[in-house]
Design a protein around this motif. Structure first.
Motif, mmCIF file in Angstrom:
data_model
loop_
_atom_site.group_PDB
_atom_site.id
_atom_site.type_symbol
_atom_site.label_atom_id
_atom_site.label_comp_id
_atom_site.label_asym_id
_atom_site.label_seq_id
_atom_site.Cartn_x
_atom_site.Cartn_y
_atom_site.Cartn_z
ATOM 1 N N TRP A 111 1.070 -0.901 -0.069
ATOM 2 C CA TRP A 111 -0.451 0.593 0.140
ATOM 3 C C TRP A 111 1.030 1.349 0.353
ATOM 4 C CZ3 TRP A 111 -5.210 0.907 -0.743
ATOM 5 C CH2 TRP A 111 -5.571 1.602 -0.779
ATOM 6 N N GLU A 173 -3.037 -6.084 -6.604
ATOM 7 C CA GLU A 173 -4.120 -5.210 -6.715
ATOM 8 C C GLU A 173 -4.513 -4.135 -6.108
ATOM 9 O OE1 GLU A 173 -6.430 -8.159 -7.243
ATOM 10 O OE2 GLU A 173 -8.485 -6.834 -5.763
ATOM 11 N N LEU A 176 -4.794 -1.672 -9.663
ATOM 12 C CA LEU A 176 -5.897 -1.972 -10.195
ATOM 13 C C LEU A 176 -6.703 -0.788 -10.361
ATOM 14 C CD1 LEU A 176 -6.693 -5.152 -9.578
ATOM 15 C CD2 LEU A 176 -6.443 -4.849 -11.678
ATOM 16 N N PRO A 177 -7.748 -0.243 -11.050
ATOM 17 C CA PRO A 177 -8.405 0.870 -11.182
ATOM 18 C C PRO A 177 -9.484 1.207 -10.209
ATOM 19 C CG PRO A 177 -7.952 -0.169 -13.051
ATOM 20 C CD PRO A 177 -7.454 -0.678 -12.542
ATOM 21 N N TYR A 178 -9.958 -0.071 -10.053
ATOM 22 C CA TYR A 178 -11.213 -0.097 -8.582
ATOM 23 C C TYR A 178 -10.693 0.588 -7.338
ATOM 24 C CZ TYR A 178 -10.185 -4.409 -5.965
ATOM 25 O OH TYR A 178 -9.499 -5.089 -5.197
ATOM 26 N N SER A 180 -8.361 2.609 -7.296
ATOM 27 C CA SER A 180 -8.393 4.661 -7.633
ATOM 28 C C SER A 180 -9.452 4.896 -7.454
ATOM 29 C CB SER A 180 -7.477 4.351 -8.799
ATOM 30 O OG SER A 180 -6.063 3.846 -8.993
ATOM 31 N N LEU A 182 -11.487 3.860 -6.064
ATOM 32 C CA LEU A 182 -12.686 4.365 -4.255
ATOM 33 C C LEU A 182 -11.545 5.291 -3.484
ATOM 34 C CD1 LEU A 182 -12.506 -0.203 -3.743
ATOM 35 C CD2 LEU A 182 -14.002 1.833 -3.079
ATOM 36 N N THR A 189 -9.202 4.553 4.107
ATOM 37 C CA THR A 189 -7.901 3.485 3.446
ATOM 38 C C THR A 189 -8.241 2.245 4.209
ATOM 39 O OG1 THR A 189 -6.407 4.925 3.817
ATOM 40 C CG2 THR A 189 -5.802 2.569 3.259
ATOM 41 N N ARG A 191 -11.573 0.985 5.202
ATOM 42 C CA ARG A 191 -12.458 0.479 4.320
ATOM 43 C C ARG A 191 -11.844 -0.487 3.215
ATOM 44 N NH1 ARG A 191 -17.909 1.321 4.059
ATOM 45 N NH2 ARG A 191 -18.572 0.419 2.507
ATOM 46 N N ARG A 195 -12.572 -4.079 3.202
ATOM 47 C CA ARG A 195 -13.636 -4.645 2.338
ATOM 48 C C ARG A 195 -14.072 -4.665 1.055
ATOM 49 N NH1 ARG A 195 -18.995 -2.163 3.559
ATOM 50 N NH2 ARG A 195 -19.391 -2.813 5.367
ATOM 51 N N HIS A 196 -12.050 -4.784 0.379
ATOM 52 C CA HIS A 196 -11.527 -4.658 -0.216
ATOM 53 C C HIS A 196 -10.887 -5.516 -1.307
ATOM 54 C CE1 HIS A 196 -15.213 -1.934 -2.373
ATOM 55 N NE2 HIS A 196 -14.590 -2.071 -0.941
ATOM 56 N N ASN A 200 -10.339 -9.726 -1.699
ATOM 57 C CA ASN A 200 -9.398 -10.502 -2.705
ATOM 58 C C ASN A 200 -8.778 -11.335 -2.515
ATOM 59 O OD1 ASN A 200 -11.679 -9.590 -4.006
ATOM 60 N ND2 ASN A 200 -10.907 -7.304 -4.734
ATOM 61 N N SER B 91 -10.939 -3.394 -14.943
ATOM 62 C CA SER B 91 -10.795 -3.919 -13.906
ATOM 63 C C SER B 91 -11.058 -2.696 -13.053
ATOM 64 C CB SER B 91 -9.128 -3.675 -12.993
ATOM 65 O OG SER B 91 -8.802 -2.760 -14.437
ATOM 66 N N SER B 92 -11.784 -1.995 -13.574
ATOM 67 C CA SER B 92 -12.425 -0.898 -13.185
ATOM 68 C C SER B 92 -13.423 -0.837 -11.505
ATOM 69 C CB SER B 92 -12.983 0.574 -13.673
ATOM 70 O OG SER B 92 -13.921 0.135 -13.987
ATOM 71 N N ASP B 94 -14.644 -4.224 -9.069
ATOM 72 C CA ASP B 94 -13.464 -5.097 -7.381
ATOM 73 C C ASP B 94 -15.011 -5.765 -8.105
ATOM 74 O OD1 ASP B 94 -14.100 -6.560 -5.691
ATOM 75 O OD2 ASP B 94 -14.408 -5.188 -4.324
ATOM 76 N N HIS B 96 -16.015 -8.985 -6.538
ATOM 77 C CA HIS B 96 -16.290 -9.528 -5.618
ATOM 78 C C HIS B 96 -17.674 -8.959 -5.565
ATOM 79 C CE1 HIS B 96 -12.422 -12.063 -5.115
ATOM 80 N NE2 HIS B 96 -13.831 -12.965 -5.793
#
Ligand SMILES: Nc1ncnc2c1ncn2[C@@H]1O[C@H](COP(=O)(O)OP(=O)(O)OP(=O)(O)O)[C@@H](O)[C@H]1O
Ligand SMILES: [Mg+2]
Lengths: 286, 262
Positions: A111, A173, A176-178, A180, A182, A189, A191, A195-196, A200, B91-92, B94, B96
Motif C-alpha cells: 500500500w 491488486e 487496479l483502477p477500482y 483508484s 475508491l 483506507t 475500508r 472490504r476490498h 480479494n 478492472s475498474s 471490484d 467480488h
C-alpha cells in the motif's frame, strides 16, 4: 472419464469432476478427519495413551491393541490419536501467526510502496537467508527445550514465504483502477483494505497457509524428534518417531513407522489440498 | 472550474506529460485526443489527484490541493469536485462486489441517507445509465464491458462531481447506449453545471461531445482550440494526420474488434 460423476460448478453449468478435483476432495476429507481427531482425539482413543503395561510391551496387532503396543506397553493407536492435537497445534500456531503477520506486512508494504516497501522486502530477504529449522533448533537450544521458542522461531521463519507471495499480489491488486476509484470517492483506507483488498487476496492467503501447514508440521515434528520440542511422555508424533527409533534395529519399527506414516499422510494431504485449492480458487494450472 | 498550468510528469527520465496547459469552465466540455501513449491518462490521473505531478499547477474551483496525503474527509470533499471513469472497464470494478453495491457504496460515502432513500438513489443512478435491477445484482463478470463502463459512470455520478473525467469511457458503448449516455451528460452539464473532460483517441467522436479540443502528441499539446476550427482547419501536421484517419462518408464500416462493446 465418461463415467465421472456430474457436479454443478459455481457458474451453474454441469461439468465432469476431473480426477484432480477428486484428489483435492479426498485430501480435504483427510485434513478434516485429522482436524476432528485433534479436537476430539482424547475422547476417541480406545485406551489411556499414557497407561503403561509392562507385560504387554511390543505387542503385535490384536483386537484390544489394533496397532499393537510400544516399548512400555502403551497402546499405539491411542497414542497416535491422542497425539494428533499436540502434533497439529504447534504448526497451526506457526501458520496462523505467520499468515496474519505476513498478510498485514505485505499489505502495508504494497500500500505505501517506496522506502517502507523496500525496508520490508529487505528485512524479509535477510530472514529468508536463515534456514528456518536450523534457526528454530538454535533458539530451542538456547532457551531450553519446550514448544514456545521453536514456535516463535518458526513463525518468524515462515514470514517471508507468505509475505512475498501476498505482497506481489497486493501490489497488483492495489494498482487496479477500482482501488483508484475508491480513493477518488474518498473511501477511508481501512475500508478499502477490509472490504476490498483483503477479501480479494483471501483465496491466495488461504492457499499459502494450507501449503505452509504441511511444511510447518514437518519442521515441528523434526524439532520434537531432536528432543527440543514437546517432551515425553506426550504422544506427539515426532517424539514417537524418535522414541521408537532404538527398537528399529531390533526389527520392531512399529512405533516410528506408524507415527511417521501419520506425519506423511497429514503433510501430503495438506499439500494436495493446497495445490487443489490454488487451482480452484486462483485458477492456476499448476 | 478546472485550471491546469504547465503540468508535467516524468517517469524516470521519460517525460510522459510535458507542459500541458488548459482550462475548463463550469458547464464546459473539453476533449483531449491523441494516439496511444500520448499521455492522456497520465494527465487525467494527475488532475484527479491519483498521481503526483512532477511540475505545474492544478486548481479545481480555484483551490489547489494541499500537498501530501489528504485525509479521508479531504479526499471525500475532493471526490465531490472530481470524479473519473477509468479506461479499462474490466478492472475498474471490484470483482467480488455486486455492481449495485458498488454504486451504493459510492452513494453512502457522499450522502448521509437512510437505507430506503439510499436504495432509491442507487436505483435512480443505475436507471440513468440504462441498467436494470437484475444487472444491479450481478457481479461484474456477468456484465459486458459496456455495461461495466456504465456502472462506473453511475458510481462516479454518485458523488455529484463538478468535473467529470471520462477516459475512453464512451467508445466501448454501442451506438444507442452511447446516445443515451451523451444525452445524460449533456443534461448534467446544463442542469448542474458539471464540466466534462473527455479523453479519447477518436477525433471523429469529438464533434458530438465537446466544444473545445486539445490534441496531444508524445506528452505535448500540439493543438488547442474550438472543435470546429481544429477539425476544419488543423494547424499541426499531427492533427491533420489524425483527421485524415477519420473514416469518411462512404467508408464501409468494419465491425470493431472490441469484445467489450455491448
Ligand atoms: N506508472 C508508469 N510508469 C512508467 N511509465 C508510465 C507509467 N504510466 C504511464 N507511463 C508511460 O507514459 C506514457 C503515457 O501513458 P498514458 O497512459 O498517459 O497514455 P494514453 O495517452 O492514455 O494512451 P492510451 O490511449 O493507450 O490509453 C506511456 O508511454 C506510458 O508507457
Ligand atoms: Mg489512456
Amino acid at each position: 472419464m465418461t463415467t465421472a460423476p456430474l457436479t454443478r460448478t459455481t457458474t451453474g453449468r454441469t461439468k465432469r469432476t476431473r480426477p484432480r478435483d477428486r484428489l483435492t476432495l479426498g485430501a480435504g476429507c483427510v485434513v478434516a478427519l485429522f482436524v476432528l481427531l485433534a479436537v476430539f482425539g482424547p475422547l476417541l482413543a480406545p485406551h489411556d495413551p499414557n497407561a503403561v503395561d509392562p507385560v504387554n510391551v511390543y505387542a503385535g496387532p490384536s483386537a484390544t491393541h489394533l496397532l499393537g503396543t510400544d516399548d512400555t506397553g502403551r497402546d499405539l493407536l491411542s497414542r497416535l490419536i491422542a497425539g494428533t492435537r499436540a502434533s497439529l497445534a504447534a504448526p497451526a500456531v506457526v501458520v496462523v501467526v505467520s499468515t496474519v503477520l505476513g498478510t498485514l506486512l505485505a499489505l502495508t508494504a504494497a500500500w505505501s510502496g517506496g522506502w517502507l516497501d523496500r525496508l520490508v522486502s529487505g528485512a524479509l530477504d535477510i530472514v529468508f537467508g536463515f534456514p528456518g529449522l536450523i534457526m528454530a533448533v538454535l533458539v530451542a537450544a538456547v532457551f531450553g527445550a519446550g514448544l514456545t521458542a521453536p514456535v516463535v522461531a518458526l513463525s518468524i521463519a515462515y514470514l517471508p514465504l507468505i509475505t512475498r507471495v501476498v505482497r506481489a499480489a497486493a501490489i497488483k491488486e492495489r494498482n487496479l483502477p477500482y482501488v483508484s476509484a475508491l480513493q477518488l470517492l474518498g473511501a477511508p483506507t481501512a475500508r478499502i483494505w477490509l472490504r476490498h483488498l483483503l477479501p480479494n487476496l483471501l483465496p491466495l492467503v488461504l492457499v499459502q497457509a494450507t501449503i505452509g501447514f504441511g511444511y510447518a508440521l514437518l519442521d515441528v515434528a523434526a524439532i520434537s524428534f531432536l528432543g527440543l520440542g514437546d517432551q515425553p511422555p506426550d504422544p506427539e508424533w515426532g517424539l514417537m518417531v524418535s522414541n521408537g527409533a532404538p527398537s528399529i534395529l531390533s526389527g520392531l519399527p512399529q512405533q516410528s513407522l506408524y507415527a511417521g506414516i501419520a506425519i506423511l499422510i497429514v503433510v501430503v494431504a495438506f499439500n494436495l489440498l493446497g495445490t487443489g485449492l490454488s487451482r480452484r480458487l486462483l485458477g492456476e494450472n499448476a | 472550474m478546472l485550471e491546469v498550468r504547465n503540468l508535467r510528469k516524468e517517469f524516470g527520465d521519460f517525460v510522459a506529460v510535458d507542459e500541458v496547459t488548459f482550462s475548463l469552465p463550469a458547464q464546459g466540455s473539453l476533449a483531449i485526443v491523441g494516439e496511444s501513449g500520448s499521455g492522456k491518462t497520465t494527465t487525467a490521473r494527475m488532475i484527479a489527484g491519483l498521481e503526483t505531478p512532477s511540475g505545474g499547477h492544478i486548481a479545481v474551483a480555484g483551490a489547489e490541493p494541499a500537498p501530501g496525503r489528504p485525509r479521508s474527509r479531504a479526499r471525500r470533499a475532493r471526490g465531490r469536485q472530481i470524479q473519473m471513469v477509468f479506461q479499462d472497464p474490466y478492472s475498474s470494478l471490484d470483482r467480488h462486489q455486486r455492481v449495485g453495491d458498488a454504486v451504493a457504496e459510492a452513494v453512502a460515502l457522499h450522502q448521509d441517507l437512510p437505507a430506503v432513500r439510499r436504495r432509491a438513489r442507487v436505483a435512480e443512478l443505475l436507471d440513468l445509465v440504462g441498467l436494470d435491477d437484475r444487472q444491479a445484482r450481478s457481479l461484474p463478470k456477468a456484465l459486458s464491458g459496456g455495461q461495466r463502463q456504465r456502472v462506473a459512470i453511475a458510481r462516479a455520478l454518485a458523488a455529484e462531481p463538478r468535473v467529470l473525467i471520462l477516459d475512453e469511457a464512451i467508445a466501448a458503448l454501442d451506438v444507442s447506449i452511447q446516445a443515451q449516455i451523451l444525452a445524460l451528460l449533456a443534461r448534467l452539464r446544463t442542469e448542474t453545471g458539471t464540466a466534462l473532460l473527455f479523453i479519447t483517441h477518436d477525433l471523429g467522436a469529438v464533434r458530438y461531445v465537446s466544444e473545445e479540443v486539445l490534441v496531444m502528441q508524445a506528452g505535448r499539446v500540439v493543438e488547442h482550440g474550438p472543435v470546429a476550427t481544429v477539425l476544419d482547419d488543423p494547424q499541426a501536421p499531427y492533427t491533420r494526420r489524425l483527421i485524415d484517419s477519420i473514416p469518411k462518408p462512404g467508408w464501409k464500416p468494419r465491425r470493431r474488434g472490441d469484445k467489450g462493446a455491448d
